[in-house]
Design a protein around this motif. Sequence first.
Motif, PDB file in Angstrom:
ATOM      1  N   HIS A  66      10.462  -5.411   2.802  1.00 53.23           N
ATOM      2  CA  HIS A  66       9.487  -4.327   2.689  1.00 53.23           C
ATOM      3  C   HIS A  66       8.938  -4.011   4.074  1.00 53.23           C
ATOM      4  O   HIS A  66       8.718  -4.916   4.886  1.00 53.23           O
ATOM      5  CB  HIS A  66       8.351  -4.718   1.743  1.00 53.23           C
ATOM      6  N   GLU A  67       8.716  -2.742   4.327  1.00 52.13           N
ATOM      7  CA  GLU A  67       8.248  -2.269   5.608  1.00 52.13           C
ATOM      8  C   GLU A  67       6.856  -2.831   5.941  1.00 52.13           C
ATOM      9  O   GLU A  67       5.950  -2.774   5.119  1.00 52.13           O
ATOM     10  CB  GLU A  67       8.195  -0.737   5.611  1.00 52.13           C
ATOM     11  N   ASP A  68       6.718  -3.357   7.157  1.00 55.57           N
ATOM     12  CA  ASP A  68       5.452  -3.938   7.628  1.00 55.57           C
ATOM     13  C   ASP A  68       4.324  -2.910   7.560  1.00 55.57           C
ATOM     14  O   ASP A  68       3.215  -3.227   7.146  1.00 55.57           O
ATOM     15  CB  ASP A  68       5.616  -4.439   9.068  1.00 55.57           C
ATOM     16  N   GLU A  69       4.599  -1.687   7.958  1.00 59.60           N
ATOM     17  CA  GLU A  69       3.586  -0.629   7.982  1.00 59.60           C
ATOM     18  C   GLU A  69       3.047  -0.312   6.586  1.00 59.60           C
ATOM     19  O   GLU A  69       1.968   0.251   6.447  1.00 59.60           O
ATOM     20  CB  GLU A  69       4.199   0.626   8.605  1.00 59.60           C
ATOM     21  N   TRP A  70       3.789  -0.662   5.559  1.00 59.08           N
ATOM     22  CA  TRP A  70       3.402  -0.377   4.177  1.00 59.08           C
ATOM     23  C   TRP A  70       2.783  -1.600   3.501  1.00 59.08           C
ATOM     24  O   TRP A  70       2.611  -1.618   2.290  1.00 59.08           O
ATOM     25  CB  TRP A  70       4.599   0.099   3.388  1.00 59.08           C
ATOM     26  N   LEU A  71       2.452  -2.618   4.285  1.00 56.57           N
ATOM     27  CA  LEU A  71       1.804  -3.826   3.775  1.00 56.57           C
ATOM     28  C   LEU A  71       0.452  -3.993   4.450  1.00 56.57           C
ATOM     29  O   LEU A  71       0.311  -3.709   5.648  1.00 56.57           O
ATOM     30  CB  LEU A  71       2.668  -5.065   4.072  1.00 56.57           C
ATOM     31  N   LEU A  72      -0.523  -4.459   3.701  1.00 57.89           N
ATOM     32  CA  LEU A  72      -1.843  -4.745   4.249  1.00 57.89           C
ATOM     33  C   LEU A  72      -2.080  -6.243   4.110  1.00 57.89           C
ATOM     34  O   LEU A  72      -2.240  -6.743   2.989  1.00 57.89           O
ATOM     35  CB  LEU A  72      -2.921  -3.970   3.493  1.00 57.89           C
ATOM     36  N   PRO A  73      -2.057  -6.993   5.238  1.00 59.80           N
ATOM     37  CA  PRO A  73      -2.264  -8.437   5.137  1.00 59.80           C
ATOM     38  C   PRO A  73      -3.661  -8.742   4.610  1.00 59.80           C
ATOM     39  O   PRO A  73      -4.628  -8.071   4.968  1.00 59.80           O
ATOM     40  CB  PRO A  73      -2.088  -8.944   6.567  1.00 59.80           C
ATOM     41  N   VAL A 105      10.447  -3.010  -8.439  1.00 61.31           N
ATOM     42  CA  VAL A 105      11.349  -1.871  -8.322  1.00 61.31           C
ATOM     43  C   VAL A 105      11.975  -1.945  -6.938  1.00 61.31           C
ATOM     44  O   VAL A 105      11.267  -1.976  -5.932  1.00 61.31           O
ATOM     45  CB  VAL A 105      10.607  -0.534  -8.508  1.00 61.31           C
ATOM     46  N   VAL A 106      13.294  -2.002  -6.883  1.00 56.64           N
ATOM     47  CA  VAL A 106      14.003  -2.124  -5.607  1.00 56.64           C
ATOM     48  C   VAL A 106      14.996  -0.985  -5.442  1.00 56.64           C
ATOM     49  O   VAL A 106      15.535  -0.470  -6.411  1.00 56.64           O
ATOM     50  CB  VAL A 106      14.738  -3.479  -5.482  1.00 56.64           C
ATOM     51  N   GLU A 107      15.194  -0.606  -4.173  1.00 59.43           N
ATOM     52  CA  GLU A 107      16.204   0.389  -3.825  1.00 59.43           C
ATOM     53  C   GLU A 107      17.217  -0.293  -2.920  1.00 59.43           C
ATOM     54  O   GLU A 107      16.847  -0.872  -1.898  1.00 59.43           O
ATOM     55  CB  GLU A 107      15.565   1.574  -3.106  1.00 59.43           C
ATOM     56  N   ASP A 108      18.497  -0.226  -3.304  1.00 55.91           N
ATOM     57  CA  ASP A 108      19.504  -0.877  -2.463  1.00 55.91           C
ATOM     58  C   ASP A 108      19.946   0.060  -1.339  1.00 55.91           C
ATOM     59  O   ASP A 108      19.465   1.196  -1.225  1.00 55.91           O
ATOM     60  CB  ASP A 108      20.681  -1.384  -3.304  1.00 55.91           C
ATOM     61  N   ASP A 109      20.852  -0.409  -0.505  1.00 60.71           N
ATOM     62  CA  ASP A 109      21.314   0.369   0.649  1.00 60.71           C
ATOM     63  C   ASP A 109      22.011   1.668   0.258  1.00 60.71           C
ATOM     64  O   ASP A 109      22.125   2.574   1.066  1.00 60.71           O
ATOM     65  CB  ASP A 109      22.248  -0.478   1.523  1.00 60.71           C
ATOM     66  N   ARG A 110      22.458   1.759  -0.988  1.00 60.58           N
ATOM     67  CA  ARG A 110      23.113   2.986  -1.457  1.00 60.58           C
ATOM     68  C   ARG A 110      22.124   3.973  -2.070  1.00 60.58           C
ATOM     69  O   ARG A 110      22.497   5.037  -2.496  1.00 60.58           O
ATOM     70  CB  ARG A 110      24.194   2.648  -2.493  1.00 60.58           C
ATOM     71  N   GLY A 111      20.826   3.573  -2.119  1.00 62.62           N
ATOM     72  CA  GLY A 111      19.806   4.445  -2.692  1.00 62.62           C
ATOM     73  C   GLY A 111      19.629   4.293  -4.186  1.00 62.62           C
ATOM     74  O   GLY A 111      18.905   5.060  -4.815  1.00 62.62           O
ATOM     75  N   VAL A 112      20.289   3.297  -4.785  1.00 55.36           N
ATOM     76  CA  VAL A 112      20.182   3.057  -6.223  1.00 55.36           C
ATOM     77  C   VAL A 112      18.905   2.269  -6.492  1.00 55.36           C
ATOM     78  O   VAL A 112      18.651   1.241  -5.859  1.00 55.36           O
ATOM     79  CB  VAL A 112      21.417   2.284  -6.750  1.00 55.36           C
ATOM     80  N   ILE A 117      -5.936   3.369   1.428  1.00 52.75           N
ATOM     81  CA  ILE A 117      -5.772   4.198   0.231  1.00 52.75           C
ATOM     82  C   ILE A 117      -5.941   5.669   0.603  1.00 52.75           C
ATOM     83  O   ILE A 117      -5.143   6.524   0.195  1.00 52.75           O
ATOM     84  CB  ILE A 117      -6.760   3.781  -0.875  1.00 52.75           C
ATOM     85  N   ASN A 118      -6.972   5.986   1.392  1.00 46.53           N
ATOM     86  CA  ASN A 118      -7.193   7.369   1.815  1.00 46.53           C
ATOM     87  C   ASN A 118      -5.990   7.911   2.582  1.00 46.53           C
ATOM     88  O   ASN A 118      -5.541   9.032   2.332  1.00 46.53           O
ATOM     89  CB  ASN A 118      -8.448   7.482   2.682  1.00 46.53           C
ATOM     90  N   LEU A 119      -5.463   7.130   3.529  1.00 47.34           N
ATOM     91  CA  LEU A 119      -4.298   7.571   4.298  1.00 47.34           C
ATOM     92  C   LEU A 119      -3.095   7.800   3.397  1.00 47.34           C
ATOM     93  O   LEU A 119      -2.358   8.774   3.564  1.00 47.34           O
ATOM     94  CB  LEU A 119      -3.957   6.561   5.392  1.00 47.34           C
ATOM     95  N   TYR A 120      -2.874   6.910   2.434  1.00 49.19           N
ATOM     96  CA  TYR A 120      -1.755   7.081   1.517  1.00 49.19           C
ATOM     97  C   TYR A 120      -1.923   8.367   0.711  1.00 49.19           C
ATOM     98  O   TYR A 120      -0.987   9.143   0.553  1.00 49.19           O
ATOM     99  CB  TYR A 120      -1.612   5.888   0.575  1.00 49.19           C
ATOM    100  N   ILE A 126       0.813  -1.218   0.000  1.00 50.14           N
ATOM    101  CA  ILE A 126       0.000   0.000   0.000  1.00 50.14           C
ATOM    102  C   ILE A 126       0.843   1.264   0.000  1.00 50.14           C
ATOM    103  O   ILE A 126       0.316   2.368  -0.136  1.00 50.14           O
ATOM    104  CB  ILE A 126      -0.976   0.015   1.191  1.00 50.14           C
ATOM    105  N   HIS A 127       2.161   1.140   0.148  1.00 48.96           N
ATOM    106  CA  HIS A 127       3.055   2.302   0.137  1.00 48.96           C
ATOM    107  C   HIS A 127       4.463   1.819  -0.184  1.00 48.96           C
ATOM    108  O   HIS A 127       4.809   0.676   0.087  1.00 48.96           O
ATOM    109  CB  HIS A 127       3.025   3.003   1.500  1.00 48.96           C
ATOM    110  N   ASP A 128       5.262   2.704  -0.760  1.00 52.24           N
ATOM    111  CA  ASP A 128       6.661   2.365  -1.023  1.00 52.24           C
ATOM    112  C   ASP A 128       7.485   3.645  -1.050  1.00 52.24           C
ATOM    113  O   ASP A 128       6.927   4.751  -1.054  1.00 52.24           O
ATOM    114  CB  ASP A 128       6.809   1.596  -2.347  1.00 52.24           C
ATOM    115  N   THR A 129       8.790   3.501  -1.076  1.00 50.16           N
ATOM    116  CA  THR A 129       9.681   4.652  -1.071  1.00 50.16           C
ATOM    117  C   THR A 129       9.568   5.419  -2.383  1.00 50.16           C
ATOM    118  O   THR A 129       9.185   4.843  -3.411  1.00 50.16           O
ATOM    119  CB  THR A 129      11.145   4.207  -0.865  1.00 50.16           C
ATOM    120  N   PRO A 130       9.898   6.721  -2.372  1.00 50.37           N
ATOM    121  CA  PRO A 130       9.878   7.492  -3.619  1.00 50.37           C
ATOM    122  C   PRO A 130      10.754   6.830  -4.681  1.00 50.37           C
ATOM    123  O   PRO A 130      11.868   6.401  -4.406  1.00 50.37           O
ATOM    124  CB  PRO A 130      10.441   8.852  -3.201  1.00 50.37           C
TER     125      PRO A 130
END
Length: 128
Positions: free
Chosen positions: A85-92, A64-71, A109-112, A22-26
């Motif tokens: 992936h962050e637990d808070e950004w997943l909806l079981p 789409v993945v972001e590594d530890d260097r931000g790539v 969806i509204n919160l996002y 439900i959410h991911d990094t920019p």
Amino acid sequence: MNNQMIEPVSLRCTDGDIALVIHDTPGCEQNIGKVVCVKGPAWTINRSGMQGWRIKPLHPALWVVEDDRGVIDHEMVEWNSNVFHEDEWLLPLRPQSDDAVWWEVQQEINLYLIDSGHVVAGLANGVD
């Protein structure tokens, strides 16, 4: 990867869950809406400092993945890819009534949309 294992405390997901992203990094927003398998144990993810899980998409697709260097890159993700992936950004996705599932998904969806600045908070809650 320098993720640290943690004791799961009040996490949304549990080991073995199927979850909706439900959410991911920019830069990784195209992962939103994909369904993943969640595998424990839970870890603290270094780049965000949040608790998260190792994940694998339910259906083969470029992720789409972001590594530890931000790539940011695209890859086919499997368990051995060690993508977290962050637990808070997943909806079981667990068995419950259709209305309850729809209500929970709509709230997320509204919160996002509010958090990302796409919607004014009052309008998302039906307040004029």
